[in-house]
Design an enzyme around this catalytic site. Structure first.
Site, PDB file in Angstrom:
ATOM      1  N   CYS A  59       0.635  -1.187   0.068  1.00 49.54           N
ATOM      2  CA  CYS A  59       0.476   0.089  -0.301  1.00 49.54           C
ATOM      3  C   CYS A  59       1.273   1.510   0.106  1.00 49.54           C
ATOM      4  O   CYS A  59       0.929   2.102  -0.338  1.00 49.54           O
ATOM      5  CB  CYS A  59      -1.199  -0.276   1.001  1.00 49.54           C
ATOM      6  N   ARG A 136      -8.840  -4.710  -1.942  1.00 48.90           N
ATOM      7  CA  ARG A 136      -7.723  -3.878  -2.491  1.00 48.90           C
ATOM      8  C   ARG A 136      -7.780  -3.297  -4.330  1.00 48.90           C
ATOM      9  O   ARG A 136      -8.214  -4.481  -5.171  1.00 48.90           O
ATOM     10  CB  ARG A 136      -6.224  -4.635  -3.082  1.00 48.90           C
TER      11      ARG A 136
END
Length: 222
Positions: A59, A136
């Site tokens: 991330c 995601r």
């Protein structure tokens, strides 16, 4: 704000109805840039993306790259909006740490979604899940608030910001020029005409520059 209790649970792991061609569910939430409603972005394109957790390696790499490319998104009249189920305070601490360690200031908003209501409304997590491990996702939302494309990735796989920019350019080119984009298309390359609607159009296509009726290129600027 959409509530997780409003989502059908008549089957295990049932995903909500957010899909290509549907209106993006509106919501209001706290973010690192203040209170935000999804409808605030109407009139512009929006790339709305989720991440599993703050202070994680994949991330962090994605957020740094999104920020480094933000001028390219804005040149295409597109804003960025991130989301995770972490608290606003975790988001703020992460943003500050990224700046301190990597010299990159994250300027796009990051949504706090502790209740997971937004994530569930968009199908970023399964309705029956109490974990964010599968989150995601990327949603391409057009200026009218319609979801035009979606990409979902597993936890361990980082997204390609370059590919997200390519998909955005393809969507805008298709809308503007009434064309489709073939495999691997990038801006400036030839697009293709949509499939013909009837035999007369198919015959006309076959006569165009000796082209195949079902696979006819249209050069940029034509």
């Amino acid at each position: 704000m959409p509530d997780a209790n409003d989502i059908a649970t008549d089957a295990p792991s049932q995903l909500p109805s957010a899909k290509i061609g549907s209106r993006a569910p509106d919501f209001e939430a706290r973010t690192t840039e203040g209170l935000v409603r999804l409808s605030d972005f109407h009139g512009r394109w929006l790339v709305f993306f989720s991440h599993p957790a703050d202070f994680t390696p994949v991330c962090t790499s994605e957020f740094i790259t999104f920020q480094n490319q933000i001028d390219r998104f804005r040149a295409m009249d597109c804003e960025l909006l991130g989301l995770s189920v972490d608290s606003l305070y975790a988001h703020l601490a992460w943003v500050q740490d990224i700046e301190a360690r990597f010299g990159v200031r994250i300027t796009f908003p990051i949504v706090e979604d502790i209740s997971m209501s937004v994530a569930r409304a968009y199908g970023m997590v399964h309705d029956s899940s109490d974990s964010t491990a599968a989150v995601r996702s990327v949603f391409f939302i057009d200026p009218d608030g319609i979801i035009r494309a979606m990409i979902h990735y597993p936890l361990a796989i980082g997204r390609s910001v370059e590919e997200i920019l390519r998909v955005l350019a393809a969507l805008q080119t298709s809308d503007r020029e009434g064309v489709s984009t073939p495999e691997g298309w990038t801006p400036g390359e030839a697009a293709v005409l949509p499939a013909p609607a009837d035999i007369r159009e198919a015959d006309a296509r076959a006569a165009m520059n000796g082209g195949t009726w079902y696979y006819t290129h249209k050069e940029a600027g034509q």
